[in-house]
Design an enzyme around this catalytic site. Structure first.
Site, PDB file in Angstrom:
ATOM      1  N   ARG A 175       0.541  -0.675  -0.354  1.00  0.00           N
ATOM      2  CA  ARG A 175      -0.025  -0.032  -0.104  1.00  0.00           C
ATOM      3  C   ARG A 175       0.579   1.232   0.176  1.00  0.00           C
ATOM      4  O   ARG A 175       0.831   2.146   0.994  1.00  0.00           O
ATOM      5  CB  ARG A 175      -0.721  -0.062   1.429  1.00  0.00           C
ATOM      6  N   SER A 225     -11.151  -1.769   3.657  1.00  0.00           N
ATOM      7  CA  SER A 225     -10.330  -2.299   4.392  1.00  0.00           C
ATOM      8  C   SER A 225      -9.859  -0.372   5.368  1.00  0.00           C
ATOM      9  O   SER A 225      -8.950  -0.087   4.364  1.00  0.00           O
ATOM     10  CB  SER A 225      -8.950  -3.006   4.023  1.00  0.00           C
ATOM     11  N   GLU A 295      -5.268   2.253   6.653  1.00  0.00           N
ATOM     12  CA  GLU A 295      -4.645   2.602   4.946  1.00  0.00           C
ATOM     13  C   GLU A 295      -5.872   3.498   4.200  1.00  0.00           C
ATOM     14  O   GLU A 295      -4.969   3.991   3.992  1.00  0.00           O
ATOM     15  CB  GLU A 295      -5.560   0.632   4.874  1.00  0.00           C
TER      16      GLU A 295
HETATM   17  C1  LIG Z   1     -15.897  -1.750  -1.306  1.00  0.00           C
HETATM   18  C2  LIG Z   1     -14.200  -0.895  -1.508  1.00  0.00           C
HETATM   19  C3  LIG Z   1     -13.897  -2.138  -1.688  1.00  0.00           C
HETATM   20  C4  LIG Z   1     -12.281  -1.892  -1.735  1.00  0.00           C
HETATM   21  N1  LIG Z   1     -11.316  -2.635  -2.191  1.00  0.00           N
HETATM   22  C5  LIG Z   1     -10.087  -2.704  -1.981  1.00  0.00           C
HETATM   23  C6  LIG Z   1      -8.429  -3.426  -2.431  1.00  0.00           C
HETATM   24  O1  LIG Z   1      -9.474  -4.836  -1.796  1.00  0.00           O
HETATM   25  N2  LIG Z   1      -8.008  -3.310  -2.357  1.00  0.00           N
HETATM   26  C7  LIG Z   1      -7.501  -2.335  -1.830  1.00  0.00           C
HETATM   27  O2  LIG Z   1      -6.208  -1.906  -2.346  1.00  0.00           O
HETATM   28  N3  LIG Z   1      -8.220  -1.591  -2.170  1.00  0.00           N
HETATM   29  C8  LIG Z   1      -9.556  -1.178  -1.563  1.00  0.00           C
HETATM   30  N4  LIG Z   1     -10.094  -0.423  -1.760  1.00  0.00           N
HETATM   31  C9  LIG Z   1      -9.393   1.047  -1.553  1.00  0.00           C
HETATM   32  C10 LIG Z   1      -9.525   1.732  -1.936  1.00  0.00           C
HETATM   33  O3  LIG Z   1     -10.723   1.553  -3.620  1.00  0.00           O
HETATM   34  C11 LIG Z   1      -8.254   1.523  -3.116  1.00  0.00           C
HETATM   35  O4  LIG Z   1      -7.005   2.619  -2.301  1.00  0.00           O
HETATM   36  C12 LIG Z   1      -7.471   2.712  -4.648  1.00  0.00           C
HETATM   37  O5  LIG Z   1      -7.024   2.641  -4.597  1.00  0.00           O
HETATM   38  C13 LIG Z   1      -8.059   3.856  -3.969  1.00  0.00           C
HETATM   39  O6  LIG Z   1      -8.680   4.983  -5.806  1.00  0.00           O
HETATM   40  P1  LIG Z   1      -9.496   6.126  -5.719  1.00  0.00           P
HETATM   41  O7  LIG Z   1      -9.291   6.384  -7.187  1.00  0.00           O
HETATM   42  O8  LIG Z   1     -10.817   6.511  -5.165  1.00  0.00           O
HETATM   43  O9  LIG Z   1      -8.196   6.908  -4.412  1.00  0.00           O
HETATM   44  P2  LIG Z   1      -8.804   8.448  -3.480  1.00  0.00           P
HETATM   45  O10 LIG Z   1      -9.495   7.563  -3.107  1.00  0.00           O
HETATM   46  O11 LIG Z   1      -9.038   9.339  -4.257  1.00  0.00           O
HETATM   47  O12 LIG Z   1      -7.269   8.577  -3.422  1.00  0.00           O
HETATM   48  C14 LIG Z   1      -6.363   7.871  -2.003  1.00  0.00           C
HETATM   49  C15 LIG Z   1      -5.242   9.138  -2.736  1.00  0.00           C
HETATM   50  O13 LIG Z   1      -4.808   8.337  -3.463  1.00  0.00           O
HETATM   51  C16 LIG Z   1      -4.136   9.634  -4.379  1.00  0.00           C
HETATM   52  N5  LIG Z   1      -4.697  10.076  -5.728  1.00  0.00           N
HETATM   53  C17 LIG Z   1      -5.625   9.110  -5.786  1.00  0.00           C
HETATM   54  N6  LIG Z   1      -5.179   9.543  -7.765  1.00  0.00           N
HETATM   55  C18 LIG Z   1      -4.221  10.257  -7.801  1.00  0.00           C
HETATM   56  C19 LIG Z   1      -3.219  10.303  -8.671  1.00  0.00           C
HETATM   57  N7  LIG Z   1      -3.841  10.158 -10.275  1.00  0.00           N
HETATM   58  N8  LIG Z   1      -2.250  10.677  -8.962  1.00  0.00           N
HETATM   59  C20 LIG Z   1      -1.469  10.804  -7.058  1.00  0.00           C
HETATM   60  N9  LIG Z   1      -2.524  10.595  -6.055  1.00  0.00           N
HETATM   61  C21 LIG Z   1      -3.547  10.425  -6.259  1.00  0.00           C
HETATM   62  C22 LIG Z   1      -5.303  11.293  -3.160  1.00  0.00           C
HETATM   63  O14 LIG Z   1      -4.433  12.209  -3.646  1.00  0.00           O
HETATM   64  C23 LIG Z   1      -5.582   9.971  -2.387  1.00  0.00           C
HETATM   65  O15 LIG Z   1      -4.067  10.391  -1.235  1.00  0.00           O
HETATM   66  C24 LIG Z   1     -11.851  -0.373  -1.399  1.00  0.00           C
HETATM   67  C25 LIG Z   1     -12.558   0.768  -0.997  1.00  0.00           C
HETATM   68  C26 LIG Z   1     -14.094   0.224  -0.813  1.00  0.00           C
HETATM   69  C27 LIG Z   1     -14.589   1.432  -0.658  1.00  0.00           C
END
Ligand SMILES: Cc1cc2nc3c(=O)[nH]c(=O)nc-3n(C[C@H](O)[C@H](O)[C@H](O)COP(=O)(O)OP(=O)(O)OC[C@H]3O[C@@H](n4cnc5c(N)ncnc54)[C@H](O)[C@@H]3O)c2cc1C
Length: 302
Positions: A175, A225, A295
Site C-alpha cells: 500500500r 479496509s 489504510e
Molecule cells: C468497497 C471497497 C472495497 C475496496 N477494496 C480494496 C481492495 O481490495 N484493495 C485495495 O487496495 N483497496 C481497496 N479499496 C480502497 C480503494 O478503492 C483503493 O485504495 C483505491 O486504489 C483508491 O483509488 P481512488 O481513485 O478512489 O483514490 P482516492 O480515494 O480518490 O485517493 C486515495 C489517495 O490517492 C491519491 N490519489 C488519487 N489519485 C491520484 C493521482 N492520479 N495521482 C496522485 N495521487 C492520487 C489521493 O490524493 C489520496 O491520497 C476498497 C474501497 C472500497 C470502498
C-alpha cells in the site's frame, strides 16, 4: 483566491470548476464537509497549468481519484481539489500493453483487458478506484497488486516537472509507492499484461467478485479496509476478536459482515468515523499489543 479561481476557469472552462462542493457526494464513505473548489481538468496540459496557477497563488490543493479511500473532515477542505477521474480516463491497448490515463477506473481497465484476452488485472476488477489512485496506493487484492502489472508511469512533481518512473523506480511496497512518498501526481500508467484465455479470465473475475459480494458490506457506504494488514495478522480478525463486531459511534459502525470495514449506517459524520477508528486502534492495542495503522487517508481530522 478569486483571481486563482478565475485563472482555473480560463484553463479548464467554467463547467469544470465547481465551488462550495459537498465532499459527501465525491467519496464512497459519504461523509465530510464542503470543499471550496473542485476542478475537473481533462488533459495533462490543463492539470499542469492548474498546478502552476495554484502554486503561484499559494492556494492549498490535493488530488482526488474516485474518492474510495478518502475521509474528509466535517469542516471540509479549504482550497482546491483536483479531481483526476472520469474526465481524464482514456485507455489504449497495444498488444500486451495497456496505457491508461490516471482517472480511468480499475473495473473498466479489467473489463477491457478481458475484451482483449489479456490476463493480469483480474484481481483489480472489484477495487472501486482509479488507475492513478491505485498506483499511488499500490492497491491490491487476492494475491495481486498494481506493482505486478505497472511498468511505467508518467507523473508531475510539485514544481510542475514531468517525472517518468520505470519498474523498480516505483519503490512499491505494501500500500505504498514512490508516487505517494514523493507526493507526485500520477497522470498515465503503462501496464504489461499477458495473453490469456478469455473464458478463464472471466471465470476468475466472476469468482473474485462473488467472494467480495459474500464477504464485504458492498451495499453500505464505506472506504474499504480501514486498516493495513499488520504483519502476520488480519486487521478484521483482530477487531472481531476484540469484540467490536457491530460496535458503533454515532452513524459509524464496525461492519457486521466484515470487521475490517467501517460502514456509514446513514447518519455518520466524519467525526464519528474518525472517533471509531481511534477507538478501534486503542482497543486492539490494549488487548493485543498490535497497533493498527489506517489504510484510509484521513484529510483534516475533525
Ligand atoms: C468497497 C471497497 C472495497 C475496496 N477494496 C480494496 C481492495 O481490495 N484493495 C485495495 O487496495 N483497496 C481497496 N479499496 C480502497 C480503494 O478503492 C483503493 O485504495 C483505491 O486504489 C483508491 O483509488 P481512488 O481513485 O478512489 O483514490 P482516492 O480515494 O480518490 O485517493 C486515495 C489517495 O490517492 C491519491 N490519489 C488519487 N489519485 C491520484 C493521482 N492520479 N495521482 C496522485 N495521487 C492520487 C489521493 O490524493 C489520496 O491520497 C476498497 C474501497 C472500497 C470502498
Amino acid at each position: 483566491m478569486q483571481n486563482v479561481i478565475d485563472e482555473l476557469i480560463d484553463i479548464c472552462g467554467s463547467d469544470s470548476v465547481l465551488q462550495n462542493v459537498s465532499l459527501k457526494d465525491y467519496t464512497s464513505m459519504k461523509v465530510g464537509g464542503n470543499a471550496d473548489v473542485v476542478i475537473e481538468p481533462d488533459s495533462i496540459v490543463k492539470i499542469k497549468d492548474c498546478i502552476c496557477a495554484l502554486r503561484k497563488g499559494n492556494v492549498p490543493y490535493m488530488i482526488m481519484g474516485n474518492g474510495s479511500n478518502l475521509i474528509f473532515s466535517d469542516e471540509g477542505f479549504r482550497g482546491v481539489i483536483i479531481e483526476v477521474s472520469s474526465r481524464f480516463s482514456k485507455i489504449e491497448v497495444n498488444g500486451e500493453y495497456m496505457v491508461a490515463e490516471a482517472g480511468a477506473l480499475l473495473s473498466r481497465a479489467a473489463n477491457l483487458a478481458l475484451a482483449n484476452s489479456l490476463t493480469g488485472l483480474e484481481f483489480a476488477s472489484g477495487i472501486p478506484g482509479t488507475i492513478g489512485g491505485a498506483a499511488y496506493m499500490n492497491a491490491g487484492a487476492y494475491g495481486g497488486e498494481m506493482s505486478s502489472v505497472i511498468v511505467e508511469t508518467l507523473n508531475l512533481d510539485r514544481d510542475g516537472n514531468f517525472i517518468i518512473l520505470k519498474g523498480e523506480e516505483h519503490n512499491f511496497s505494501y500500500r505504498n509507492s514512490r508516487i505517494q512518498q514523493d507526493g507526485l501526481i500520477c497522470l498515465k500508467v503503462t501496464m504489461k499484461l499477458q495473453k490469456g484465455n478469455p473464458e478463464e479470465i472471466r471465470a476468475t473475475m466472476n469468482d473474485l467478485n462473488a467472494r467480495r459480494q459474500e464477504k464485504q458490506p458492498l451495499d453500505m457506504p464505506s472506504a474499504g479496509s480501514v486498516f493495513k494488514r499488520p504483519e502476520g495478522h488480519f486487521a478484521g480478525k483482530l477487531i472481531q476478536d476484540c469484540g467490536l463486531r457491530g460496535f458503533s459511534i454515532g452513524g459509524a459502525q464496525v461492519s457486521e459482515k466484515h470487521c475490517g470495514f467501517i460502514v456509514n449506517t446513514g447518519t455518520a459524520t466524519a467525526k464519528d468515523v474518525v472517533d471509531l477508528i481511534d477507538y478501534i486502534q486503542k482497543t486492539v492495542y490494549e488487548k493485543t499489543g498490535i497497533l493498527l495503522e489506517p489504510e484510509v487517508r484521513i484529510i483534516g481530522r475533525s
